[in-house]
Motif scaffolding. Structure first.
Motif, PDB file in Angstrom:
ATOM      1  N   ALA A 104       1.140  -1.384   0.050  1.00 63.45           N
ATOM      2  CA  ALA A 104      -0.017  -0.087  -0.013  1.00 63.45           C
ATOM      3  C   ALA A 104       0.969   1.114  -0.253  1.00 63.45           C
ATOM      4  O   ALA A 104       1.823   1.228   0.712  1.00 63.45           O
ATOM      5  N   GLY A 105       0.488   2.351  -0.901  1.00 65.52           N
ATOM      6  CA  GLY A 105       1.266   3.431  -0.824  1.00 65.52           C
ATOM      7  C   GLY A 105       2.698   3.401  -1.571  1.00 65.52           C
ATOM      8  O   GLY A 105       3.338   4.504  -1.272  1.00 65.52           O
ATOM      9  N   ASP A 106       3.299   2.250  -2.195  1.00 65.07           N
ATOM     10  CA  ASP A 106       4.445   2.112  -2.553  1.00 65.07           C
ATOM     11  C   ASP A 106       4.635   2.506  -3.938  1.00 65.07           C
ATOM     12  O   ASP A 106       4.202   2.281  -4.929  1.00 65.07           O
ATOM     13  N   LEU A 107       5.662   3.563  -4.113  1.00 69.84           N
ATOM     14  CA  LEU A 107       6.164   3.965  -5.329  1.00 69.84           C
ATOM     15  C   LEU A 107       7.693   4.109  -5.412  1.00 69.84           C
ATOM     16  O   LEU A 107       8.316   5.177  -6.013  1.00 69.84           O
ATOM     17  N   ARG A 108       8.090   3.264  -4.853  1.00 68.75           N
ATOM     18  CA  ARG A 108       9.794   3.164  -4.633  1.00 68.75           C
ATOM     19  C   ARG A 108      10.294   2.449  -6.205  1.00 68.75           C
ATOM     20  O   ARG A 108      10.010   1.384  -6.470  1.00 68.75           O
ATOM     21  N   ARG A 109      11.035   3.378  -6.511  1.00 70.87           N
ATOM     22  CA  ARG A 109      11.577   2.934  -7.907  1.00 70.87           C
ATOM     23  C   ARG A 109      12.584   1.535  -7.879  1.00 70.87           C
ATOM     24  O   ARG A 109      12.599   0.994  -8.636  1.00 70.87           O
ATOM     25  N   GLU A 110      13.054   1.319  -6.770  1.00 71.78           N
ATOM     26  CA  GLU A 110      13.790   0.063  -6.697  1.00 71.78           C
ATOM     27  C   GLU A 110      13.012  -1.157  -6.711  1.00 71.78           C
ATOM     28  O   GLU A 110      13.577  -2.162  -6.800  1.00 71.78           O
ATOM     29  N   ASN A 111      11.823  -0.857  -6.726  1.00 74.69           N
ATOM     30  CA  ASN A 111      11.078  -2.173  -6.787  1.00 74.69           C
ATOM     31  C   ASN A 111      10.712  -2.526  -8.553  1.00 74.69           C
ATOM     32  O   ASN A 111       9.994  -3.351  -8.472  1.00 74.69           O
ATOM     33  N   TYR A 112      10.970  -1.658  -9.161  1.00 74.47           N
ATOM     34  CA  TYR A 112      10.668  -1.746 -10.468  1.00 74.47           C
ATOM     35  C   TYR A 112      12.125  -2.109 -11.429  1.00 74.47           C
ATOM     36  O   TYR A 112      12.998  -1.424 -11.173  1.00 74.47           O
ATOM     37  N   GLY A 113      11.960  -3.199 -11.954  1.00 67.31           N
ATOM     38  CA  GLY A 113      13.091  -3.632 -12.904  1.00 67.31           C
ATOM     39  C   GLY A 113      13.369  -3.316 -14.174  1.00 67.31           C
ATOM     40  O   GLY A 113      14.239  -3.717 -14.735  1.00 67.31           O
ATOM     41  N   ILE A 114      12.113  -3.122 -14.925  1.00 61.11           N
ATOM     42  CA  ILE A 114      12.176  -2.796 -16.405  1.00 61.11           C
ATOM     43  C   ILE A 114      11.702  -1.318 -16.644  1.00 61.11           C
ATOM     44  O   ILE A 114      10.534  -1.006 -15.893  1.00 61.11           O
ATOM     45  N   TRP A 115      12.378  -0.550 -17.430  1.00 58.43           N
ATOM     46  CA  TRP A 115      12.102   0.815 -17.657  1.00 58.43           C
ATOM     47  C   TRP A 115      11.986   1.033 -19.333  1.00 58.43           C
ATOM     48  O   TRP A 115      12.787   0.410 -19.965  1.00 58.43           O
ATOM     49  N   GLY A 116      11.103   1.963 -19.353  1.00 61.02           N
ATOM     50  CA  GLY A 116      11.002   2.574 -20.787  1.00 61.02           C
ATOM     51  C   GLY A 116      12.395   3.329 -20.913  1.00 61.02           C
ATOM     52  O   GLY A 116      13.057   3.825 -19.858  1.00 61.02           O
ATOM     53  N   GLN A 117      12.321   4.046 -22.181  1.00 59.95           N
ATOM     54  CA  GLN A 117      13.538   4.901 -22.494  1.00 59.95           C
ATOM     55  C   GLN A 117      13.061   6.459 -21.770  1.00 59.95           C
ATOM     56  O   GLN A 117      14.200   7.145 -22.073  1.00 59.95           O
ATOM     57  N   GLY A 118      12.060   6.668 -21.727  1.00 60.59           N
ATOM     58  CA  GLY A 118      11.683   7.864 -21.493  1.00 60.59           C
ATOM     59  C   GLY A 118      11.088   8.987 -22.368  1.00 60.59           C
ATOM     60  O   GLY A 118      11.475   8.759 -23.524  1.00 60.59           O
ATOM     61  N   THR A 119      10.045   9.865 -21.870  1.00 61.78           N
ATOM     62  CA  THR A 119       9.684  10.906 -22.900  1.00 61.78           C
ATOM     63  C   THR A 119       9.794  12.072 -22.166  1.00 61.78           C
ATOM     64  O   THR A 119       9.361  12.334 -20.978  1.00 61.78           O
ATOM     65  N   GLN A 120      10.115  13.308 -22.901  1.00 62.60           N
ATOM     66  CA  GLN A 120      10.138  14.560 -22.207  1.00 62.60           C
ATOM     67  C   GLN A 120       8.870  15.293 -22.417  1.00 62.60           C
ATOM     68  O   GLN A 120       8.259  15.373 -23.264  1.00 62.60           O
ATOM     69  N   VAL A 121       8.705  15.945 -21.196  1.00 59.34           N
ATOM     70  CA  VAL A 121       7.381  16.787 -20.917  1.00 59.34           C
ATOM     71  C   VAL A 121       7.790  18.243 -20.563  1.00 59.34           C
ATOM     72  O   VAL A 121       8.498  18.258 -19.518  1.00 59.34           O
ATOM     73  N   THR A 122       7.737  19.072 -21.275  1.00 62.67           N
ATOM     74  CA  THR A 122       7.944  20.547 -20.952  1.00 62.67           C
ATOM     75  C   THR A 122       6.695  21.524 -20.621  1.00 62.67           C
ATOM     76  O   THR A 122       5.945  21.464 -21.491  1.00 62.67           O
ATOM     77  N   VAL A 123       6.525  22.009 -19.584  1.00 61.94           N
ATOM     78  CA  VAL A 123       5.412  23.078 -19.419  1.00 61.94           C
ATOM     79  C   VAL A 123       5.790  24.422 -19.100  1.00 61.94           C
ATOM     80  O   VAL A 123       6.790  24.561 -18.251  1.00 61.94           O
ATOM     81  N   SER A 124       5.529  25.297 -19.957  1.00 62.79           N
ATOM     82  CA  SER A 124       5.851  26.568 -19.904  1.00 62.79           C
ATOM     83  C   SER A 124       4.906  27.603 -19.317  1.00 62.79           C
ATOM     84  O   SER A 124       3.646  27.301 -19.397  1.00 62.79           O
ATOM     85  N   SER A 125       4.987  28.567 -18.414  1.00 66.68           N
ATOM     86  CA  SER A 125       4.413  29.318 -17.567  1.00 66.68           C
ATOM     87  C   SER A 125       3.763  30.319 -18.750  1.00 66.68           C
ATOM     88  O   SER A 125       4.250  30.584 -19.793  1.00 66.68           O
TER      89      SER A 125
END
Length: 125
Positions: A104-125
């Motif tokens: 419950a309530g776990d979002l620790r990255r060490e519990n995840y072993g497979i990752w995607g390459q990432g996608t950039q999000v940029t928010v301008s003011s």
């Protein structure tokens, strides 16, 4: 082995919306998570969706972000609304086959072993 492929990042103005997608290639995991990493900061958990449908969100993001999955469970989504400049980061989806990810309530990255390459999000003011 499971592979993940993110898409949907981009640039938006504050208050706008984006929907990220993460395609899964392979056997379904126990947990799927979205994480983000801003320049100079640690990677942090954003949201989680378990194989039984349980969802969990980082407290600061509740009400603005929604995690979901298509019926075939081949694609994970992150709907991001009312985006703020502080949401600017590289967003990663991740998968876990460790039962610890379902705490419950776990979002620790060490519990995840497979990752995607990432996608950039940029928010301008």
């Amino acid at each position: 082995q499971l592979k993940l492929l993110e898409s949907g990042g981009g640039s938006v103005q504050a208050g706008g919306s984006l929907r990220l997608s993460c395609e899964l290639f392979g056997y379904g995991p126990i947990c799927m998570g979205w994480f983000r990493q801003a320049p100079g900061k640690e990677r942090e958990g954003v949201a989680r969706l378990d194989s039984d449908g349980y969802t969990y969100y980082a407290d600061i993001l509740k009400g603005r972000f929604t995690v979901s999955q298509d019926d075939a469970k081949n694609t994970l989504f992150l709907q991001m609304d009312n985006l703020k400049p502080e949401d600017t980061a590289t967003y990663y989806c991740a998968a876990s086959f460790f039962s610890a990810c379902r705490q419950a309530g776990d979002l620790r990255r060490e519990n995840y072993g497979i990752w995607g390459q990432g996608t950039q999000v940029t928010v301008s003011s």
